[in-house]
Design an enzyme around this catalytic site. Structure first.
Site, mmCIF file in Angstrom:
data_model
loop_
_atom_site.group_PDB
_atom_site.id
_atom_site.type_symbol
_atom_site.label_atom_id
_atom_site.label_comp_id
_atom_site.label_asym_id
_atom_site.label_seq_id
_atom_site.Cartn_x
_atom_site.Cartn_y
_atom_site.Cartn_z
ATOM 1 N N GLU A 35 0.875 -1.169 0.000
ATOM 2 C CA GLU A 35 0.000 0.000 0.000
ATOM 3 C C GLU A 35 0.916 1.224 0.000
ATOM 4 O O GLU A 35 1.799 1.323 0.858
ATOM 5 C CB GLU A 35 -0.891 0.013 1.246
ATOM 6 N N ARG A 261 5.794 -12.936 9.488
ATOM 7 C CA ARG A 261 6.458 -11.694 9.130
ATOM 8 C C ARG A 261 7.820 -11.600 9.815
ATOM 9 O O ARG A 261 8.099 -12.280 10.794
ATOM 10 C CB ARG A 261 5.591 -10.492 9.452
ATOM 11 N N LYS A 271 4.581 0.722 9.516
ATOM 12 C CA LYS A 271 4.722 1.967 8.762
ATOM 13 C C LYS A 271 4.144 3.148 9.537
ATOM 14 O O LYS A 271 4.665 4.257 9.451
ATOM 15 C CB LYS A 271 4.006 1.831 7.408
HETATM 16 P P1 ATP Z 1 3.061 -2.412 8.106
HETATM 17 O O1 ATP Z 1 2.315 -3.402 8.957
HETATM 18 O O2 ATP Z 1 4.509 -2.294 8.390
HETATM 19 O O3 ATP Z 1 2.395 -1.083 8.021
HETATM 20 P P2 ATP Z 1 1.780 -3.488 5.864
HETATM 21 O O4 ATP Z 1 1.612 -4.942 5.949
HETATM 22 O O5 ATP Z 1 0.598 -2.658 6.155
HETATM 23 O O6 ATP Z 1 3.041 -3.044 6.678
HETATM 24 P P3 ATP Z 1 1.801 -3.415 3.037
HETATM 25 O O7 ATP Z 1 2.166 -2.279 2.172
HETATM 26 O O8 ATP Z 1 0.406 -3.871 3.085
HETATM 27 O O9 ATP Z 1 2.319 -3.037 4.470
HETATM 28 O O10 ATP Z 1 2.762 -4.647 2.762
HETATM 29 C C1 ATP Z 1 3.031 -5.162 1.491
HETATM 30 C C2 ATP Z 1 3.446 -6.583 1.606
HETATM 31 O O11 ATP Z 1 4.579 -6.708 2.458
HETATM 32 C C3 ATP Z 1 2.344 -7.432 2.218
HETATM 33 O O12 ATP Z 1 2.191 -8.584 1.436
HETATM 34 C C4 ATP Z 1 2.840 -7.742 3.600
HETATM 35 O O13 ATP Z 1 2.390 -8.986 4.012
HETATM 36 C C5 ATP Z 1 4.359 -7.701 3.430
HETATM 37 N N1 ATP Z 1 5.000 -7.338 4.698
HETATM 38 C C6 ATP Z 1 4.776 -6.239 5.435
HETATM 39 N N2 ATP Z 1 5.496 -6.258 6.572
HETATM 40 C C7 ATP Z 1 6.206 -7.415 6.551
HETATM 41 C C8 ATP Z 1 7.143 -8.034 7.450
HETATM 42 N N3 ATP Z 1 7.497 -7.452 8.596
HETATM 43 N N4 ATP Z 1 7.662 -9.229 7.101
HETATM 44 C C9 ATP Z 1 7.322 -9.797 5.932
HETATM 45 N N5 ATP Z 1 6.455 -9.281 5.054
HETATM 46 C C10 ATP Z 1 5.895 -8.103 5.345
#
Ligand code: ATP
Ligand code: MG
Length: 558
Positions: A35, A261, A271
Site C-alpha cells: 500500500e 512476518r 509503517k
Molecule cells: P506495516 O504493517 O509495516 O504497516 P503493511 O503490511 O501494512 O506493513 P503493506 O504495504 O500492506 O504493508 O505490505 C506489502 C506486503 O509486504 C504485504 O504482502 C505484507 O504482508 C508484506 N510485509 C509487510 N510487513 C512485513 C514483514 N514485517 N515481514 C514480511 N512481510 C511483510
C-alpha cells in the site's frame, strides 16, 4: 549475485512444486502488493525476496501492485520510493506494474454482482451499531435489520452512494455471510464504504472505495495470480478471500498462503510508527541511516546483495519469531570484509611526535588496499614527523597487557615503522594529554625489525600535515530495548528511543579518501566500515557514516 548461495527451499516452494506436479497451473505468478502509504522497510524486503525470488526460480512472473484502495493515506511520493526500492533490491517486474485503483470500475461491478445475487446488501447501521451487532467471537452476532433489504433497493442505494448522494459513513455495502460464524471477519463484513476523498491516481472520480478484503482477492484474480503470499495475520481473512471469489464465480481463484512476518530486535516495523518518527522529527526523514527502511539501509551503506543474503538466511516459516539485528549487520560486514578497501582514519585524535625523525622530511609508504584481495593493489600513504593517533591508543599508566603506546613500549605503526614511546605533554590546567612523543627505528620501514624482535601492538595513524578533516557520524541502535513495541499501559514506543543513537565527531583521514565519491564504502582500519553519505557529503565537507563497527556480535554468538 555471485556471493549468494542458492535459495533455501521452504514450505511455500513445496506447495508450488506440488501444484505444478499436479498440473494445477501452467506457470507461477506471484505479486508484491504494497500500500503506497509509507516507505518500504526490511520486512517488505523479505516479502519482495520471497515473491520475486519464486518468480525468478520458476521462470514465472511477479507483479508489482500498488494496493491503493485507501485514498487518504496514500501518496505518489510513496509510489515513487517503492518503485525505486524494489528496483534497487535487484528485482524486475517487466511490464507488470499495476494499480488497484485501475480496477475500481471492475471491483465496483463485482460488488453490484454480489448484490444482484443477493449475497450483499446495503446497510444503514452506524459504525457504532455495526460493531455492537457484530458481537464477540464466542457468541453469535445479531443480524442487521437491513440484512433482508430487497435486492433492488440495495442496488439503487449503492448506485446513489457512488453518485455522491450521501455523506461518509451513512451507508456501507456488506457481504451476506454468517452472523454466527466464530470468525468475526465472516460476520457480514463491509465491502464498500463512502469516502469523499481525493485519490492520488483517480482524483475525484470516486467517492466509494472497496474495503481491503474485498479488493485484494479480486485484484489477485484479475491479474491471474497463482499463489497469493501474505503474512500470518491474514490467515483469519482467508475464508473471506475464498468466499468472495467463490460467490463471484470468477475463473481465476488464487491460493492464499501465509508466512510469518519478519520482526527484528531493537526495531519497530510498522509503517504507522515509522511515519510517526519521521513526522515528529525523531529522525532525519524516511531515509535516515538509523531507520529500518530500505532507503535508510541504502543510505547507511548496506548493499542490495547483503539485504538479499539476510532475507535468505532468515528463511520463510509459519512460526512467529524475533530475528537478532546482529544478523543483518553480520551480512553487510561479511560482504564488506571481502570487498571494501582499507584506509586509515583517526576519530579521536592525539598528536604523536617522532622526535628523531628529521623535521621537514616526508616519505611515501605503501598501504595494502585489501589483505584478502591482492588484485585490489596498494596506495601511497604519506608519512612525516607529526602524526595523529587515536587517543585511546595511548595510556600513561597502563596494565601489562596493554600492547599499544605507553612510556617505554614499542609498537608498530601500520605500514610504517616501529616506534618507542618516550613520554607525553599535558595541559597544566586540566591534566589532559596533549601530545605523545616517541622515537622511531629507521631500520624497520614496513613494520618489521631486521633482528626479528617481536612487537605485539599495531596502531593506525595519519600524517598530520597530509590528513583531511571530515565529519564522522556514528550510529547506535535507534531503540534501547530489544522489543520497543512492548510498552506498559499508557506508555509509547517512542519512550524507548535511544537518545544517543547518533553521535557526530570530526576525524582526520588519510588523503586517499579525500576524493571518495558519495556512496563509496571502505574500512577505516580497526574502526569500522564507512560510507560517504549520499545526502549531506560535499567535496568541501565530506561526511563519513559508519555502516557497522568491526566487532561481529553475531559471529561471537555462534
Ligand atoms: P506495516 O504493517 O509495516 O504497516 P503493511 O503490511 O501494512 O506493513 P503493506 O504495504 O500492506 O504493508 O505490505 C506489502 C506486503 O509486504 C504485504 O504482502 C505484507 O504482508 C508484506 N510485509 C509487510 N510487513 C512485513 C514483514 N514485517 N515481514 C514480511 N512481510 C511483510
Ligand atoms: Mg497492509
Amino acid at each position: 549475485m555471485a556471493t549468494e548461495e542458492a535459495a533455501v527451499t521452504n514450505f511455500i516452494r513445496d506447495i508450488i512444486n506440488e501444484d505444478l506436479a499436479a498440473g494445477k497451473h501452467s506457470g507461477v505468478v506471484t505479486r508484491f502488493p504494497p500500500e503506497p502509504n509509507g516507505y518500504l522497510h526490511i520486512g517488505h524486503a523479505k516479502s519482495i525476496c520471497l515473491n520475486f525470488g519464486i518468480a525468478q526460480d520458476y521462470a514465472g512472473r511477479c507483479h508489482l501492485r500498488f494496493d491503493d484502495t485507501n485514498p487518504t493515506a496514500e501518496d505518489i511520493e510513496y509510489v515513487d520510493s517503492i518503485t525505486e526500492d524494489v528496483k534497487w533490491l535487484g528485482f524486475n517486474w517487466g511490464e507488470s506494474c499495476f494499480y488497484a485503483a485501475d480496477y475500481f470500475e471492475r471491483i465496483y461491478g463485482y460488488a453490484e454482482d454480489l448484490i444482484k445475487k443477493d449475497r450483499a446488501y446495503v446497510c444503514t447501521l452506524s459504525p457504532e451499531e455495526f460493531k455492537e451487532y457484530r458481537g464477540v467471537p464466542n457468541r453469535p452476532g445479531k443480524s442487521s435489520p437491513w440484512r433482508d433489504r430487497p435486492v433492488e433497493e440495495s442496488l439503487d442505494l449503492f448506485r446513489r452512494m457512488r453518485a455522491g448522494e450521501f455523506a461518509d459513513g451513512e451507508y456501507v455495502v456488506r457481504a451476506k455471510i454468517d452472523m454466527a460464524s466464530p470468525n468475526l471477519h465472516m460476520r457480514d463484513p463491509a465491502i464498500y464504504r463512502i469516502k469523499h476523498a481525493h485519490h492520488h491516481r483517480t482524483g475525484d472520480a470516486w467517492c466509494v472505495y472497496p474495503m481491503y478484503d474485498f479488493a485484494h482477492c479480486i485484484e489477485d484474480s484479475i491479474e491471474g495470480i497463482t499463489h497469493s503470499i501474505c503474512t500470518l495475520e491474514f490467515e483469519v481473512h482467508r475464508p473471506l478471500y475464498d468466499w468472495i471469489l467463490d460467490a463471484l464465480e470468477v475463473e481465476c481463484h488464487p491460493q492464499q498462503i501465509e508466512f510469518a512476518r519478519l520482526n527484528l530486535t531493537y526495531t519497530v516495523m510498522s509503517k504507522r510508527k515509522l511515519l510517526e518518527l519521521v513526522r515528529d522529527g525523531h529522525v532525519d526523514g524516511w531515509d535516515d541511516p538509523r531507520m529500518p527502511t530500505v532507503s535508510g539501509l541504502r543510505r547507511r551503506g548496506f548493499t542490495a546483495a547483503s539485504i538479499r543474503e539476510f532475507c535468505r538466511r532468515v528463511g520463510v516459516t509459519k512460526v512467529e519469531s524475533l530475528t537478532d539485528i546482529a544478523l543483518l549487520e553480520h551480512c553487510i560486514r561479511d560482504e564488506l570484509n571481502k570487498t571494501a578497501a582499507r584506509a586509515m582514519g583517526v576519530l579521536n585524535p592525539l598528536k604523536l611526535v617522532i622526535t628523531n625523525y628529521p623535521e621537514g622530511q616526508e616519505e611515501t609508504l605503501e598501504g595494502i588496499n585489501n589483505p584478502g584481495d591482492e588484485s585490489a593493489g596498494t596506495r601511497p600513504v604519506p608519512f612525516s614527523r607529526e602524526l595523529y593517533i587515536e587517543r585511546g591508543d595511548f595510556r600513561e599508566e597502563a596494565p601489562k597487557k596493554f600492547f599499544r603506546l605507553k612510556p617505554g613500549q614499542e609498537v608498530r605503526l601500520r605500514y610504517g615503522y616501529l616506534v618507542t614511546c618516550t613520554g607525553c605533554k599535558k595541559d597544566e590546567a586540566t591534566g589532559e594529554v596533549t601530545e605523545v612523543t616517541c622515537t622511531y627505528d629507521p631500520e624497520t620501514r614496513g613494520g618489521n625489525a631486521p633482528d626479528g624482535r617481536r612487537v605485539k601492538g599495531t596502531i593506525h595513524w595519519v600524517s598530520a600535515a597530509h590528513a583531511k578533516e571530515v565529519e564522522v557520524r556514528l550510529f547506535d541502535r535507534l531503540f534501547t530495548c530489544e522489543r520497543p513495541d512492548d510498552v506498559p499501559e499508557g506508555g509509547d514506543f517512542k519512550d524507548n528511543l535511544n537518545p544517543d543513537s547518533l553521535s557526530v565527531t570530526r576525524a582526520f583521514v588519510e588523503p586517499s579518501l579525500a576524493t571518495a565519491e558519495p556512496g563509496s564504502r571502505f574500512q577505516l582500519e580497526r574502526t569500522g566500515y564507512f560510507v560517504v553519505d549520499t545526502k549531506d557529503s560535499t567535496p568541501e565537507c565530506p561526511v563519513f557514516s559508519r555502516i557497522v563497527p568491526l566487532r561481529d556480535s553475531w559471529a561471537k554468538k555462534r
